[in-house]
Structure formats: structure tokens, C-alpha cells
Scaffold this active site. Structure first.
Site, PDB file in Angstrom:
ATOM      1  N   GLU A 275       0.828  -1.184   0.072  1.00  0.00           N
ATOM      2  CA  GLU A 275      -0.074   0.034  -0.048  1.00  0.00           C
ATOM      3  C   GLU A 275       0.902   1.213   0.189  1.00  0.00           C
ATOM      4  O   GLU A 275       1.325   1.542   0.951  1.00  0.00           O
ATOM      5  CB  GLU A 275      -0.951  -0.032   1.307  1.00  0.00           C
ATOM      6  CG  GLU A 275      -1.644  -1.179   1.746  1.00  0.00           C
ATOM      7  CD  GLU A 275      -2.788  -1.341   0.751  1.00  0.00           C
ATOM      8  OE1 GLU A 275      -3.129  -0.369   0.210  1.00  0.00           O
ATOM      9  OE2 GLU A 275      -3.506  -2.343   0.842  1.00  0.00           O
ATOM     10  N   CYS A 309      -2.333   9.010   2.887  1.00  0.00           N
ATOM     11  CA  CYS A 309      -1.987   8.569   1.496  1.00  0.00           C
ATOM     12  C   CYS A 309      -3.173   8.866   0.506  1.00  0.00           C
ATOM     13  O   CYS A 309      -2.836   9.217  -0.726  1.00  0.00           O
ATOM     14  CB  CYS A 309      -1.893   7.130   1.762  1.00  0.00           C
ATOM     15  SG  CYS A 309      -3.383   6.288   2.365  1.00  0.00           S
TER      16      CYS A 309
HETATM   17  P1  NAD Z   1       8.462   4.649   4.698  1.00  0.00           P
HETATM   18  O1  NAD Z   1       8.391   3.571   3.340  1.00  0.00           O
HETATM   19  O2  NAD Z   1       9.778   5.158   4.722  1.00  0.00           O
HETATM   20  O3  NAD Z   1       8.217   3.512   5.827  1.00  0.00           O
HETATM   21  C1  NAD Z   1       7.429   2.619   6.195  1.00  0.00           C
HETATM   22  C2  NAD Z   1       7.604   1.718   7.114  1.00  0.00           C
HETATM   23  O4  NAD Z   1       8.583   0.934   6.474  1.00  0.00           O
HETATM   24  C3  NAD Z   1       8.309   2.124   8.355  1.00  0.00           C
HETATM   25  O5  NAD Z   1       7.839   1.058   9.523  1.00  0.00           O
HETATM   26  C4  NAD Z   1       9.599   1.796   8.293  1.00  0.00           C
HETATM   27  O6  NAD Z   1      10.588   1.725   9.337  1.00  0.00           O
HETATM   28  C5  NAD Z   1       9.486   0.538   7.224  1.00  0.00           C
HETATM   29  N1  NAD Z   1      10.927   0.405   6.546  1.00  0.00           N
HETATM   30  C6  NAD Z   1      11.870   1.429   6.031  1.00  0.00           C
HETATM   31  N2  NAD Z   1      12.873   0.943   5.026  1.00  0.00           N
HETATM   32  C7  NAD Z   1      12.362  -0.440   5.104  1.00  0.00           C
HETATM   33  C8  NAD Z   1      12.984  -1.301   4.678  1.00  0.00           C
HETATM   34  N3  NAD Z   1      14.062  -1.263   3.930  1.00  0.00           N
HETATM   35  N4  NAD Z   1      12.604  -2.681   4.730  1.00  0.00           N
HETATM   36  C9  NAD Z   1      11.643  -2.769   5.491  1.00  0.00           C
HETATM   37  N5  NAD Z   1      10.916  -1.935   5.917  1.00  0.00           N
HETATM   38  C10 NAD Z   1      11.223  -0.626   6.109  1.00  0.00           C
HETATM   39  O7  NAD Z   1       6.998   5.226   4.521  1.00  0.00           O
HETATM   40  P2  NAD Z   1       6.757   6.550   5.280  1.00  0.00           P
HETATM   41  O8  NAD Z   1       7.611   7.666   4.752  1.00  0.00           O
HETATM   42  O9  NAD Z   1       7.165   6.337   6.829  1.00  0.00           O
HETATM   43  O10 NAD Z   1       5.379   6.903   5.036  1.00  0.00           O
HETATM   44  C11 NAD Z   1       4.689   7.749   4.380  1.00  0.00           C
HETATM   45  C12 NAD Z   1       4.499   6.951   2.915  1.00  0.00           C
HETATM   46  O11 NAD Z   1       3.471   6.036   3.069  1.00  0.00           O
HETATM   47  C13 NAD Z   1       3.531   7.982   1.974  1.00  0.00           C
HETATM   48  O12 NAD Z   1       4.251   7.699   0.680  1.00  0.00           O
HETATM   49  C14 NAD Z   1       2.299   7.530   1.828  1.00  0.00           C
HETATM   50  O13 NAD Z   1       1.452   7.811   0.618  1.00  0.00           O
HETATM   51  C15 NAD Z   1       2.403   5.877   2.150  1.00  0.00           C
HETATM   52  N6  NAD Z   1       1.108   5.411   2.578  1.00  0.00           N
HETATM   53  C16 NAD Z   1       0.197   4.500   1.816  1.00  0.00           C
HETATM   54  C17 NAD Z   1      -0.938   4.319   2.338  1.00  0.00           C
HETATM   55  C18 NAD Z   1      -1.743   3.409   1.631  1.00  0.00           C
HETATM   56  O14 NAD Z   1      -2.759   2.743   2.143  1.00  0.00           O
HETATM   57  N7  NAD Z   1      -1.567   3.262   0.360  1.00  0.00           N
HETATM   58  C19 NAD Z   1      -1.111   4.510   3.741  1.00  0.00           C
HETATM   59  C20 NAD Z   1      -0.236   5.429   4.580  1.00  0.00           C
HETATM   60  C21 NAD Z   1       0.882   5.893   4.158  1.00  0.00           C
END
Ligand code: NAD
Length: 538
Positions: A275, A309
Site C-alpha cells: 500500500e 495517503c
Molecule cells: P517508509 O516507506 O519510509 O516507511 C514505512 C515503514 O517501512 C516504516 O515502518 C519503516 O520503518 C519501514 N521501512 C523503511 N525502510 C524499510 C526497509 N528497507 N525494509 C523494511 N521496512 C522498511 O514510508 P513513510 O515515509 O514512513 O510513510 C509515508 C508514505 O506511506 C507515503 O508515501 C504515503 O503515501 C504512504 N502511505 C500509503 C498508504 C496506503 O494505504 N497506500 C497509507 C499510509 C501511507
């Protein structure tokens, strides 16, 4: 003590009156923090400091997990899951319905913690217990229906019986972001539990306390110990440890991280739902109710300070009503109140971190430097708190500006004038994302026809995002770079199952019988195939 529940034991010391006092600090009771953090499986001895965006001061120190801790979490989860899979579905549903009540009962505490950790306005925090209650009730009432085995037609009518079963994957890894710390930490995992799985969860480092409160509520609702284990640490370490062991990964976060995770899951040949991000468009057609569209746009752009999001970052407005719509939208935006408080006071709160503020400032400054006009907002507000930024409307945004196609994930929208519906559709489909879209028009049948041409997983008509997001039977997810897989509905539960087909053959076997030659068998089967087609069989 929360603004609306003065009987409860004090959870937070600090200013909660509407008169904001930027010098004052919020503090959680040490006993409360340690009660929550004790739930993390963590033996490294290291901690990660969490700040409150309300005042920038430290809120808690979160113990960090090692690879061995993740291994132990999966060992325990597998034992718990073996029992859980034998727990009747009706009992699983009962526990989900109990969780529904607990979330509503402990709402004030949940809201306090969300606001403290994320800095969002309390009214935006309320969307989270609301969504979890909806999710718990939905799967509490529909899991048996979704998981029921189905009879399907077999190859030989009456003689081949097919039963299709939905069996749990095993242990699901849930990796979640910070923007909706309660919703995102829990909602996907509830469907995984309902389907008979255990969960190992890694919430984002910035919002661990809210996620841990969710884990506490699950235990209080009666879900067995070790069925939901929380680990903590950097995504590239602890997240990777989870992916190496899980039977399925549910990831919510950025498209960049989602791509990395998708590759790792492919290496292990496990499924995943991703997502991811969006750059969501709203179309305001010439026959739209302007006031309603302006209200919807204000909510869709600035909810959760734009860190949503499905929030709207691009607005395509019909030429005929452009000036009137923009006038109303700007007026509503300029009337919004901002501030840092735990009370139900403001229309918008803070961004969560310096990182989010830096991105927002960079996108707006870049656009302005390249010729965009600021119709509202456009400035950081350090007088309100360290990461505040005004709700901002830009006009004249063009492709060479970063915010034209890149997700800002902040309180910033670009408005564009369009001269036809075709142009609106084409421009809404621009770019690489496809998560959510909105259409405002009095002709809802026509809007539905237009929706079918929009490349996004959800389309809201005369609403911006809440109607689809809160309709739990409706699947939700992204086209294109916004992800793969769906949460909510039957799809959101069945992603956590393996589909198994059980064929029971009666009387006739496959192959020549009664001394028949291979050639006669082939001729008989050819006749049978022609007959089945003539009878209209699938
Ligand atoms: P992010 O990808 O940086 O982090 C999200 C999660 O992934 C965190 O728990 C982080 O610790 C983990 N993570 C980071 N690197 C990782 C790796 N290499 N391996 C495994 N896990 C890892 O995202 P963010 O910046 O914290 O969140 C914002 C983004 O999320 C925005 O782009 C937003 O649109 C998206 N989002 C999407 C939805 C949806 O339903 N489509 C919902 C909420 C947020």
C-alpha cells in the site's frame, strides 16, 4: 486526563487549554511508558528516542529489537498460530467485536497518545479509533462468510466434486508507517488474525507508543498471548529480519521502500500487499455544487496536515466555475485554525517531523521560485510548534516543479483550470500513481462513467476520500506505482489465505477403463468435450 474525560487517571502532564503555550512541555507518566514498551520483544539494550511534534521535546525511549528477537517473535507466533487456527471462527469474530467496544471505551486515551506522537489535530486523530472500530465490526460480522469453503463445478458433472478452502498463510509480517499510527498499525493485522494467522508487527519508530496501545487492547479483548508480537527498530534491519521469516508481508509506506520489499518477497516466493504513495486528483466539474466541493477539497487536502495517503494534491477545476470555486476554497482555507493542543480545538495540527517539514518547504519554495503563485498559506509556523506549516494552495504549477508529480505528503495542493472533461480525465491520469481520486458533479451517473476511466483504486463521488475508506466492504488499494493488493472487504482478508482446491472423484477414474484402448478413450473423451460445450458448461 483528556479534555473530554476528566475522570480518568492523568496520562499526560502539560498544556491542553486552547490558549497555546509553546514553552510548555508534554510528559507521559514514566509508568505508563514502561507499561507499553514492556510489550516490545527487545533485548539489544539500545533505545530510540521519540519526540512529540507538539513541542519537539522527548516523549519516550523505545527499546530496540535484534535479529534474534525477531527470530524469537516468529518462534512464539508459530506456536500461538497453531492453536489459533483451530479456534472456531465464531470465537475470532467475538473477540473482534469485543475489540470494537474497547476501542470506543478507551477512545480518549487513544486520542491523547495519537496527538502526542503525531502532532495532528484531535479531530483528525478521531478518524483512527473510528476506522479501527469499523474494521473490527466488519470482520467481526463477516469473517465466517469470507472464509466459508465453496463448492465449484468439477470436470465431470456429478462425479468430480470440488471444494475450495481458504487456509491461513501462517505468520504475517505487518510493516506500517507513522501517519495513522493507530489505524495503520492495527487495521491490516485484524484481517490477518480473523483469517487464522498470527502477526509480527513493526510499526514506524516515530509512533511506537500508539501501536503498543493497540497491542494492549488486543490482549484486553482476549486475543491469545504471542498471537500479536511487536518488534522495534530501523526498517532496513528489523523490517528485513521480518521479511526473511514471514509467510506473507503486508507493507504500507513509500513507493521506494515498497519496491525494495517487493523484491525481497519475490526472492522468498512469498506474497505481499504493498500500500504505497499517491498524488491524488480531484475533478470539480462544471455542474458541481461549489460549496460542497470547496468543503470536500479543504478536508481532502488538509486532513492530518496532508499526511494522508488518499489526500488530494491536485485539483482540476472546470473553467466555467474556476474563479468561484477557487474563491470559496481559498476563503475556507484561510479561515482554518492551527495549533498544538490535545483539545478538540483546531482545524489542522503539526507535521510529524523535521523531515516532513523540510519536504513541504522544499516543494513550495521550488514551485514559487519557478513561477507558481501562492493563493493561501505558503509559510512554516515555528511560532506554533517546531514542524507547523500553513495550509497552502498553489496556482500555476508546471511540470518542471517538483510538486507537479511528486507526492509532497504535506498540506499543499496545486489547482489547475481545465476546459473540458476530457482534459480533466487525461490530466488526472497523468503521472505514475493511482491510489485515490474524487469527482464533484451533480450528475452522479455521469461521474460514475468518468470514474471508470480514472486509473485509481478508489474514486469518491461528491466526497473526497472518507466514503470509500470508511466503507469496509469496499476494497482499497493502488493502481500503478501506488501498490498492489487490496485492504478491506473480502479481498483484504483473503490475501492472508492460501486457496486450496480439494477434488473428490467418484465412480469413474481418469484414463481408459473396462479394457478400453488409449485410442478409444481419446475418442470417447473428444465426444464428451463436444457434448459439454454444447450443453453450455464452463
Ligand atoms: P517508509 O516507506 O519510509 O516507511 C514505512 C515503514 O517501512 C516504516 O515502518 C519503516 O520503518 C519501514 N521501512 C523503511 N525502510 C524499510 C526497509 N528497507 N525494509 C523494511 N521496512 C522498511 O514510508 P513513510 O515515509 O514512513 O510513510 C509515508 C508514505 O506511506 C507515503 O508515501 C504515503 O503515501 C504512504 N502511505 C500509503 C498508504 C496506503 O494505504 N497506500 C497509507 C499510509 C501511507
Amino acid at each position: 486526563m483528556s479534555a473530554s474525560n476528566s475522570d480518568r487517571q492523568p496520562l499526560v502532564d502539560g498544556p491542553r487549554d486552547p490558549e497555546h503555550d509553546p514553552a510548555a512541555s508534554y510528559a507521559l507518566e514514566p509508568g505508563y511508558v514502561s507499561r507499553l514498551t514492556a510489550r516490545i520483544l527487545a533485548t539489544s539494550g539500545e533505545t530510540h528516542e521519540v519526540l512529540s511534534p507538539l513541542d519537539g521535546a522527548p516523549l519516550a525511549h523505545i527499546p530496540q529489537s535484534t535479529d534474534a528477537d525477531v527470530e524469537e517473535a516468529f518462534r512464539r507466533a508459530r506456536i500461538a498460530q497453531e492453536k489459533w487456527v483451530r479456534t472456531p471462527v465464531a470465537e475470532r469474530e467475538r473477540l473482534l467485536l469485543r475489540l470494537h467496544d474497547l476501542v470506543l471505551d478507551r477512545q480518549d486515551e487513544i486520542l491523547d497518545l495519537i496527538v502526542l506522537e503525531s502532532g495532528k489535530a484531535r479531530k483528525h486523530a478521531f478518524d483512527e479509533p473510528l476506522h479501527i472500530a469499523l474494521t473490527a465490526r466488519y470482520y467481526g460480522r463477516t469473517t465466517a462468510k469470507h472464509l466459508a469453503s465453496e463448492r465449484r463445478p468439477g470436470v465431470i458433472p456429478a462425479l468430480t466434486r470440488i471444494d475450495v478452502n481458504h487456509l491461513p498463510k501462517g505468520v504475517v509480517g505487518v510493516i506500517s508507517p507513522w501517519n495513522y499510527p493507530f489505524t495503520m498499525a492495527l487495521c491490516d493485522g485484524l484481517a490477518a488474525l480473523a483469517a487464522g494467522n498470527a502477526v509480527v508487527a513493526k510499526p514506524d519508530a516515530q509512533t511506537m507508543l500508539t501501536a503498543l496501545l493497540g497491542a494492549e487492547l488486543l490482549e484486553q479483548a482476549g486475543f491469545p498471548k504471542d498471537l500479536w508480537t511487536v518488534v522495534a527498530g530501523p526498517g532496513d534491519k528489523v523490517g528485513t529480519s521480518i521479511i526473511q521469516r514471514a509467510d506473507y508481508i503486508c507493507f504500507t509506506g513509500s513507493t521506494a521502500t515498497g519496491k525494495l520489499i517487493g523484491k525481497q518477497c519475490a526472492e522468498r516466493v512469498i506474497g505481499c500487499s504493498l500500500e504505497l504513495g499517491g498524488k491524488n486528483a480531484m475533478l470539480v466539474l462544471a455542474d458541481a455544487d461549489i460549496e460542497r466541493a470547496a468543503e470536500g477539497a479543504t478536508r481532502a487536502v488538509f486532513s492530518n496536515t496532508g499526511q494522508l495517503c488518499v489526500s488530494i494534491e491536485r485539483l482540476y477545476v472546470a473553467d466555467e466555475i474556476y474563479d468561484r470555486f477557487v474563491g470559496r476554497f481559498v476563503a475556507r482555507t484561510q479561515a482554518m485554525t492551527l495549533g498544538a493542543t490535545l483539545a478538540w480545538e483546531n482545524d489542522m495540527g503539526s507535521l510529524i517531523s523535521q523531515n516532513q517539514l523540510d519536504t513541504t518547504v522544499a516543494h513550495v519554495d521550488d514551485a514559487v521560485a519557478k513561477g507558481a503563485r501562492v493563493l493561501a498559506g505558503g509559510k512554516a509556523r515555528p511560532d506554533l510548534g517546531p514542524f507547523f506549516y500553513e495550509p497552502t494552495i498553489l496556482e500555476g504549477v508546471s511540470p518542471e516543479m517538483t510538486c507537479f508529480g511528486t507526492e509532497t505528503f504535506g498540506p499543499v495542493v496545486s489547482v489547475y483550470r481545465v476546459t473540458s472533461e476530457e482534459e480533466a480525465i487525461e490530466r488526472a491520469n497523468d503521472g505514475e500513481y493511482g491510489l485515490n481520486a474524487a469527482i464533484y458533479s451533480r450528475d452522479t451517473a455521469r461521474a460514475r462513467t468518468i470514474a471508470a476511466r480514472i486509473k485509481s483504486g478508489t474514486v469518491n463521488i461528491n466526497e473526497a476520500f472518507a466514503a470509500s475508506f470508511a466503507s469496509l466492504d469496499a476494497p482499497m488499494g493502488g493502481f500503478r506505482q501506488s501498490g498492489t493488493g487490496r485492504r478491506q472487504g473480502a479481498e483484504g482478508l483473503l490475501r492472508y489465505t492460501e486457496t486450496q482446491s480439494v477434488a473428490t472423484q467418484r465412480l469413474l477414474r481418469f484414463g481408459p477403463m473396462f479394457g478400453m484402448s488409449d485410442e478409444s478413450y481419446a475418442k470417447t473423451m473428444t465426444l464428451a468435450l463436444r457434448a459439454l460445450k454444447a450443453l453450455g458448461r464452463a
